[in-house]
Design a protein around this motif. Structure first.
Motif, short mmCIF file in Angstrom:
data_model
loop_
_atom_site.label_atom_id
_atom_site.label_comp_id
_atom_site.label_asym_id
_atom_site.label_seq_id
_atom_site.Cartn_x
_atom_site.Cartn_y
_atom_site.Cartn_z
N ALA A 245 0.24 -1.35 0.39
CA ALA A 245 -0.18 0.34 0.09
C ALA A 245 1.10 1.50 -0.05
N PRO A 246 0.02 1.80 -0.81
CA PRO A 246 1.41 3.33 -0.87
C PRO A 246 1.20 4.03 0.00
N VAL A 247 1.90 4.64 1.19
CA VAL A 247 1.76 5.40 2.14
C VAL A 247 3.04 6.70 2.25
N VAL A 248 2.18 7.42 2.29
CA VAL A 248 3.41 9.05 2.51
C VAL A 248 3.91 8.80 3.42
N GLY A 249 5.75 9.37 2.75
CA GLY A 249 6.98 8.79 3.76
C GLY A 249 7.08 8.10 3.43
N ARG A 250 6.80 6.46 3.08
CA ARG A 250 7.04 5.41 3.17
C ARG A 250 8.22 5.09 1.86
#
Lengths: 625, 316
Positions: free
Chosen positions: B255-260
């Motif tokens: 899952a795309p996660v902000v900051g990863r």
């Protein structure tokens, strides 16, 4: 109203309607017209020529008045034709709806029966029915109706199968409706237009068939006149007294032509696909009507948009889909464009290469510079040589963009050979290399696959391979992973990221997902109601959004790892782009808006590395020097 | 707390390639036997990728599809006849596509009246009163009642869909991707409305989605489906934060996660197993970095205390 005006727009249909109305009117008033008795014979006056005393169209071989027989015969032929059409439509539709709705075994049984009916030549079948029932107009009517039932049954069944699997039918079941009730109140209203279309195109045919049976002496019996039997009786005098054949013949021609023209018009006016403009072929490139000065190129961006404005002109409404958008990408850079549906992000992307459908799309202002060359208004040949070769697109649904009937290998080869004069063998080798570039396993065998044989992730890889086929400088990706599962999405995103680093591609990535933007893009532009409201380096914009819309949009989206919680929704809806409020388009939904926001244009001001279109930023920003 | 919904070994097998004579060409096990209990007032999230059987499961639960095996119990009473009209009063469905779940040729009032008339036999006056009541609950104006579905935006149409489900007065709602066709700003409005309705009316939700973040934000417990089986089930805050099954971990990492930073957690190409020719043992084996010999022979069972996983080599 809309139906009639659509019909009237088709001149031929209108002509058909007028002629048909006249014929029907004549048939209706026939009993009150001062006509001679059509069945009284007067052999002394046989074969009078037209325009004779007392017989306007002459008389036939028994001296009967042809005008009178023609009008009475038309009346009868029309009545039988329409009655047969109605009977065939009602029975055929009933059979079709039942077969389509229940499906499975019921469908199989009914449709195989219909197939058997269709296996006989229609005239043979009609003759057999009349032979069994005996000659007579009523039996001819039954025969014609029966012969036409399969046509309706098949048409309606096809439509019904589609409707029976719609979600509203499931919803009706859950609301407690029984099958019979669902058929009548949910399915039937949705197939009625199709029944009307099918009827309008077959009535003429049925009138002909009835006339044919009467001509053979199996329909109306003497002395009763219908158009077919008049022709049949006149046959023996065809050479000596041609007017006896010409009179009914011309009437049949007029009726059938008028009905067919009208029927075609009705079909076009009712068919939702044709109605939505499928018949108007879009132009090869978007229409350009630039008013005002054309901006100059600036900076070293490979693709640079300056104040681009794209509108849709539908009748007297103007939709400002893109209202002055400027952005640019450098080689190897990835620009994210984020926005909700209707924010103009896709239209902006399609405008770059003149791919917005015209009509109704019109580019009304601004410029698109590719390496300093303005593409807005460039000749079609120039655009075509750039499309795919310099600027390539990846779309959301690869199943819709790949041709279903060609192997993916052949489609890749075609894409290569459009721009490069290479042999088929070389192109095929290149295609294989491309599939390997996008990490498709067993690339050799995959070249031979059809699109439907691949999974969604594989198809999107082919879509990317096709975009890479001519080593473009810029790739515009419009929601390329929205239709994919998360595990596949992660693979596609990392593939795009590797490609741009390895090949120095500039990528414009359109999405509504902040997570994707954060991971892939260097800079992000946020669009709302056709304009950019905020732009800047991704990290800075996401960490400290300055526009209230950006901040609240980020707050709307749940992020993995934060557990169960309430979300901060934005009340209201985005404005319609044909009715934009003056001033800030977000003001009606914004809790910080004041009178100042609702008056006049608010400029997109630069603050250091970022740009913002807001009077009351969320964070302190220092104006650029 | 009493059990609102209980599934006992519920399964569905589709027959493919039916022939007029002779046996069918194959069978697809769309849903392997699933045993679940949903307590009253809970939101159970169901996640999985396309083709994992989540929609098949949902359609069985409301009687739109007849199960091949197992049983469904609602509030202690079994429901074994696949008759949507009987199911309708006790369990309702909110569809993914808000526009296509409304008949384009009926007004909103006609759509709303059906469950009231058919399921509850109300007369005209009662119906009007009830419709006003429901419309107030879902924040819709009553002037919408005489319009046709195409006049509404996605968010409004989904509220109408929810209103119709509420009209049946069922205590359990199956929400099948209820917000995935909506824009993010509208998505939050609908999710909040659903949370509010649940609180006020004491509803139980089964929330089906492919969006992990949305499921985590609205659910009490989450069940992860892979290839027709539940592979992990546990409290929402634990399942993705500390997955036990390798597949759940793969989902969470993808899952795309902000900051990863951007990584493909799964390097090589993988495709779902062929449903016509299912692998022996654990269906995830071919994609699993921890797969051992036993995984190829036996199908693992759901085991654990509060966070159950069907895996021989759980991550913790």
């Amino acid at each position: 109203m809309s139906f009639l005006s659509l019909l009237a727009r088709n001149r031929l249909a209108l002509a058909g309607l007028i002629v048909m109305a006249l014929v029907v009117l004549l048939a209706l008033v026939t009993p009150i017209l001062p006509l001679a008795d059509p069945d009284v014979t007067n052999t002394g006056n046989r074969f009078l020529k037209p325009f004779s005393e007392g017989a306007l169209l002459g008389t036939d071989h028994l001296g009967r008045d042809l005008l009178s027989r023609l009008l009475w015969g038309t009346r009868l032929s029309l009545a039988v034709g329409f009655a047969a059409a109605v009977i065939a439509a009602v029975l055929g539709a009933a059979v079709g709806i039942i077969a389509g709705y229940y499906g499975g075994r019921v469908d199989n049984l009914i449709m195989r029966g219909v197939d058997m009916l269709m296996a006989f030549p229609y005239i043979l079948l009609a003759l057999a029915i009349v032979a069994a029932l005996g000659p007579g107009l009523l039996n001819a009517l039954i025969a014609v109706a029966a012969v036409n039932i399969p046509f309706f049954a098949r048409n309606i069944r096809g439509i019904t199968v589609g409707i029976a699997h719609k979600e509203f039918v499931d919803a009706a079941k859950l609301a407690g409706m029984g099958d019979a009730r669902i058929i009548v109140s949910e399915v039937l209203p949705n197939v009625v237009p199709v029944i009307v279309i099918a009827m309008s195109t077959t009535v003429g045919w049925m009138i002909l068939e009835t006339a044919g049976l009467s001509f053979l002496g199996l329909g109306s019996q003497p002395p009763q006149a219908d158009l077919g039997s008049m022709l049949g009786e006149a046959r023996s005098a065809l050479i000596t007294n041609p007017h006896t054949s010409v009179v009914p013949g011309v009437m049949i021609l007029i009726i059938v032509m008028a009905i067919n023209l009208l029927g075609d018009g009705v079909r076009d006016a009712l068919d939702p696909r044709l109605r939505s403009g499928a018949l108007t072929r879009p132009m090869a490139a978007t229409m350009v009507q630039r008013k005002g000065p054309v901006p100059d190129p600036q900076g070293d961006n490979v693709l640079d948009l300056r104040g681009l404005e794209t509108q849709f002109h539908v009748k007297d409404r103007i939709y400002r889909a893109v209202g002055g958008v400027s952005w640019g990408v450098k080689p190897g850079e990835c620009l994210g464009i984020i926005g909700e549906s209707g924010s103009g992000k896709s239209v902006t992307a399609l405008s770059v290469m003149g791919l917005v459908a015209s009509p109704p799309g019109v580019i009304t202002g601004g410029a698109v510079f590719y390496k300093g060359e303005d593409l807005v208004g460039a000749p079609y040949e120039r655009l075509r040589s750039l499309r795919g070769r310099e600027v390539a697109y990846i779309f959301q649904d690869p199943l819709a963009t790949l041709h279903p009937l060609y192997k993916v290998g052949d489609q890749l080869v075609e894409a290569i050979r459009v721009h490069h004069h290479v042999s088929d063998k070389e192109a095929r080798a290149k295609a294989l290399g491309l599939l390997k570039d996008v990490r498709i396993p067993n690339a050799e065998s995959r070249l031979e696959n059809y699109p439907h044989e691949m999974s969604g992730g594989m198809r999107q890889r082919v879509g990317i391979a096709m975009a890479l086929a001519n080593d473009p400088e810029v790739i515009i990706a419009d929601e390329p992973t929205t239709a994919l599962d998360v595990t596949v999405q992660a693979q596609i995103l990392s593939l795009l990221d590797t490609l741009r680093r390895e090949k120095g591609l500039a990528i414009v990535f359109i999405t509504h997902d902040f997570g994707v933007v954060a991971q892939l893009c260097d800079r992000v532009a946020v669009m709302y109601a056709g304009r950019i409201v905020e732009e800047g380096p991704t990290q800075i914009v996401l960490d400290a959004p300055a526009h209230p819309y950006t901040r609240r949009l980020i707050a709307c989206v749940p992020e993995l790892g934060e557990g169960k919680r309430a979300l901060h929704a934005i009340p209201g809806l985005p404005p319609a782009v044909n009715d934009l409020p003056p001033g800030c388009a977000f003001a009606p939904r914004c809790d910080k808006a004041t009178e100042a926001c609702r008056q006049g244009e608010i400029a997109l001001d630069a603050f250091g590395a970022r740009k913002l279109r807001c009077l009351f930023p969320e964070t302190e920003l220092e104006a650029a020097q | 707390m009493s059990i609102a919904l209980k599934l006992d070994a519920l399964s569905k097998t589709f027959v493919v390639g039916k022939q007029l004579f002779g046996p069918p060409k194959g069978r697809v096990h769309a849903v392997h036997p699933v045993t679940l209990e949903v307590p009253e007032g809970e939101t159970l999230g169901i996640v999985g990728e396309s083709g994992c059987g989540k929609s098949t499961l949902a359609r069985m639960l409301v009687g739109l599809l007849e199960p091949s095996g197992g049983s469904i119990e609602i509030a202690g009473k079994p429901l074994d006849n696949a008759d949507p009209a009987v199911f309708g009063k006790r369990i309702q469905y909110v569809f993914q596509d808000p526009i296509s779940s409304l008949n384009p040729r009926k007004t909103v009032r006609q759509i709303m009246e059906v469950p009231l008339k058919r399921l509850h036999g109300m007369d005209k006056a009662q119906r009007d009163r009830r419709i006003s009541e429901i419309f107030a609950q879902v924040n819709l104006r009553e002037e919408f009642l005489d319009r046709y579905p195409h006049e509404f935006s996605g968010g409004q149409a989904q509220r109408i869909g929810i209103a119709r489900a509420l009209a049946a007065e069922a205590k359990i709602l199956i929400l099948d991707e209820p917000v995935s066709a909506l824009d993010v700003s509208v998505q939050a409005q609908v999710l909040n409305l659903l949370a509010e309705l649940k609180q006020r009316l004491g509803l139980t939700y089964l929330f089906i989605s492919h969006d992990l973040a949305v499921v985590e934000a609205v659910s009490d417990r989450v069940a992860v489906l892979y290839f027709g089986s539940v592979v992990e089930i546990g409290r929402a805050e634990d399942v993705f934060a500390n997955p036990r099954h390798p597949y759940t971990k793969l989902l969470a990492d993808s899952a795309p996660v902000v900051g990863r930073p951007l990584t493909a957690p799964e390097g090589r190409e993988t495709e779902l197993p062929d449903p016509l020719n299912p692998p022996k043992g654990c269906a995830f084996r071919a994609r699993c970095p921890y797969a051992g010999e036993r995984c190829g022979e036996e199908v693992p069972r759901l085991e654990g205390e509060t966070q159950l996983a069907a895996c021989f080599h759980p991550l913790r």
